[in-house]
Scaffold this motif. Structure first.
Motif, short mmCIF file in Angstrom:
data_model
loop_
_atom_site.label_atom_id
_atom_site.label_comp_id
_atom_site.label_asym_id
_atom_site.label_seq_id
_atom_site.Cartn_x
_atom_site.Cartn_y
_atom_site.Cartn_z
N SER A 81 35.66 36.47 46.88
CA SER A 81 35.60 36.97 48.33
C SER A 81 36.15 38.45 48.22
CB SER A 81 36.49 36.09 49.20
OG SER A 81 36.52 36.84 50.69
N GLY A 82 35.25 39.42 48.97
CA GLY A 82 35.74 40.79 49.36
C GLY A 82 36.61 40.66 50.35
N GLY A 83 36.47 40.05 51.53
CA GLY A 83 37.57 40.00 52.67
C GLY A 83 38.89 39.93 52.12
N ILE A 84 39.14 38.81 51.02
CA ILE A 84 40.35 38.47 50.64
C ILE A 84 41.03 39.33 49.76
CG2 ILE A 84 41.74 36.76 49.18
CD1 ILE A 84 39.86 34.60 50.53
N GLN A 85 40.08 40.27 49.16
CA GLN A 85 40.47 41.40 48.18
C GLN A 85 41.22 42.34 49.03
OE1 GLN A 85 37.78 42.63 45.00
NE2 GLN A 85 36.52 41.01 45.51
N GLU A 86 40.61 42.42 50.36
CA GLU A 86 41.29 43.61 51.26
C GLU A 86 42.59 42.97 51.96
OE1 GLU A 86 38.19 44.64 53.96
OE2 GLU A 86 36.90 45.38 52.32
N GLU A 87 42.65 41.68 52.26
CA GLU A 87 43.85 41.15 52.79
C GLU A 87 44.92 41.04 51.98
OE1 GLU A 87 43.90 40.67 55.98
OE2 GLU A 87 41.85 40.84 56.88
N ALA A 88 44.77 40.48 50.87
CA ALA A 88 45.98 39.82 50.09
C ALA A 88 46.74 41.18 49.58
CB ALA A 88 45.54 39.37 48.79
N PRO A 89 46.52 42.37 49.36
CA PRO A 89 47.36 43.43 48.94
C PRO A 89 48.47 43.67 50.12
CG PRO A 89 45.12 44.15 48.46
CD PRO A 89 45.05 42.95 49.25
N THR A 90 48.34 43.40 51.35
CA THR A 90 49.29 43.42 52.54
C THR A 90 50.58 42.39 51.77
OG1 THR A 90 47.71 43.67 54.18
CG2 THR A 90 49.88 42.99 54.67
N PHE A 91 50.20 41.48 51.27
CA PHE A 91 51.42 40.60 50.90
C PHE A 91 51.90 40.66 49.47
CE2 PHE A 91 48.78 38.70 54.27
CZ PHE A 91 49.59 38.53 55.29
N ASN A 92 51.50 41.74 48.71
CA ASN A 92 51.74 42.02 47.38
C ASN A 92 51.41 40.92 46.30
OD1 ASN A 92 52.64 44.83 47.89
ND2 ASN A 92 54.40 44.07 48.54
N VAL A 93 50.53 40.23 46.62
CA VAL A 93 49.99 39.08 45.90
C VAL A 93 49.06 39.28 44.77
CG1 VAL A 93 49.16 36.76 45.92
CG2 VAL A 93 50.70 37.35 47.75
N PRO A 94 49.22 39.33 43.47
CA PRO A 94 48.21 39.53 42.47
C PRO A 94 46.83 38.89 42.82
CG PRO A 94 50.34 38.91 41.32
CD PRO A 94 50.40 38.67 42.73
N ILE A 95 45.93 39.46 42.57
CA ILE A 95 44.62 38.73 42.91
C ILE A 95 43.64 39.02 41.38
CG2 ILE A 95 42.29 39.17 44.11
CD1 ILE A 95 44.08 41.19 46.08
N LEU A 96 43.16 37.94 41.15
CA LEU A 96 42.17 38.04 39.86
C LEU A 96 40.84 37.65 40.83
CD1 LEU A 96 44.08 35.68 37.30
CD2 LEU A 96 43.84 38.29 37.75
N VAL A 97 40.21 38.70 40.44
CA VAL A 97 38.58 38.69 41.20
C VAL A 97 37.75 37.76 40.07
CG1 VAL A 97 36.59 39.91 42.00
CG2 VAL A 97 39.19 40.85 42.12
N LEU A 98 36.93 36.83 40.55
CA LEU A 98 36.30 36.17 39.76
C LEU A 98 34.74 36.64 39.70
CD1 LEU A 98 37.55 32.75 41.24
CD2 LEU A 98 38.18 33.60 39.06
N ARG A 99 34.67 38.01 39.63
CA ARG A 99 33.49 38.71 39.64
C ARG A 99 33.65 39.75 38.39
NH1 ARG A 99 31.90 41.22 44.86
NH2 ARG A 99 29.96 41.42 44.02
N TYR A 100 32.51 40.19 37.78
CA TYR A 100 32.57 41.10 36.89
C TYR A 100 32.50 42.55 37.40
CZ TYR A 100 32.11 37.30 33.78
OH TYR A 100 32.09 36.18 33.14
N LYS A 101 32.11 42.92 38.50
CA LYS A 101 32.45 44.03 39.31
C LYS A 101 32.58 43.59 40.68
CE LYS A 101 27.24 44.83 39.69
NZ LYS A 101 25.94 45.15 39.57
N THR A 102 33.15 44.92 41.27
CA THR A 102 33.30 44.49 42.96
C THR A 102 33.17 45.55 43.50
OG1 THR A 102 35.20 44.07 44.52
CG2 THR A 102 35.85 44.95 42.61
N GLU A 103 32.88 45.88 44.83
CA GLU A 103 32.73 46.98 45.76
C GLU A 103 33.89 47.32 45.98
OE1 GLU A 103 31.39 43.82 46.26
OE2 GLU A 103 29.04 44.43 45.39
N ARG A 104 35.07 46.78 45.95
CA ARG A 104 36.41 47.04 46.29
C ARG A 104 37.09 47.43 45.26
NH1 ARG A 104 33.68 43.36 49.36
NH2 ARG A 104 33.83 43.48 51.60
N MET A 105 36.75 48.76 44.50
CA MET A 105 37.69 49.05 43.39
C MET A 105 38.90 49.69 43.93
SD MET A 105 36.23 48.34 40.56
CE MET A 105 36.97 49.31 39.49
N GLU A 106 39.34 49.89 44.96
CA GLU A 106 40.30 50.34 45.47
C GLU A 106 41.40 49.50 44.98
OE1 GLU A 106 37.61 51.71 48.69
OE2 GLU A 106 37.91 50.14 47.52
#
Length: 162
Positions: A81-106
């Motif tokens: 999920s793109g939205g979760i990739q944007e929300e989770a950094p607020t809580f300093n929780v590591p995210i493993l993106v189940l995709r090979y590329k993302t539009e949210r490279m930040e």
């Protein structure tokens, strides 16, 4: 955990579910929470594969406050999920993106997220590393500080009240 993107249907979903099954067995003291997407291509497979695992909680979709609460308590987030990739950094929780590329490279560039795709072994390896070592991320959320609405309100009041 969330998984719903069309690119992860079919064999990719099977690989992701293999990883989740392995992780739930390897970390029996951890709870894995997966809101199930209503798409029947996802829902049926997820329920068939994961409903018997005692430490996996399958739920209906969550509303925003419930989602934010879970993100704030999580040790690890697995998502496509793109939205979760944007929300989770607020809580300093590591995210493993189940995709090979993302539009949210930040998030990837700042160390909050890592692309693992649907690679079973990579998902297990990276998840295990985080869970065994209680790894957290740090820094400011690259997608904002959550105060945009207050800033917008201030600007609107200034424009309309002179």
């Amino acid at each position: 955990m969330t998984v719903h993107r069309r690119e992860n249907h079919g064999q990719r979903l099977e690989h992701i579910l293999d990883a989740i099954e392995t992780l739930s067995s390897a970390f029996p003291s951890h709870q894995f929470i997966l809101p199930i997407h209503p798409n029947p291509n996802v829902k049926l497979k997820v329920c068939q594969r994961l409903s018997k695992q005692s430490n996996i909680i399958l739920t209906e979709s969550l509303d925003y406050p419930q989602l934010v609460l879970l993100l704030s308590k999580a040790k690890l987030i697995l998502t496509d999920s793109g939205g979760i990739q944007e929300e989770a950094p607020t809580f300093n929780v590591p995210i493993l993106v189940l995709r090979y590329k993302t539009e949210r490279m930040e998030g990837v560039e700042k160390g909050f997220a890592k692309l693992v795709g649907a690679d079973t072994d990579k998902i297990i390896q990276e998840s295990s590393l985080i869970l065994q070592n209680a790894i957290k991320t740090s820094g400011a959320n690259p997608y904002g500080d959550g105060k945009a609405s207050q800033r917008i309100e201030k600007i609107i009041r200034k424009v309309f009240n002179g």
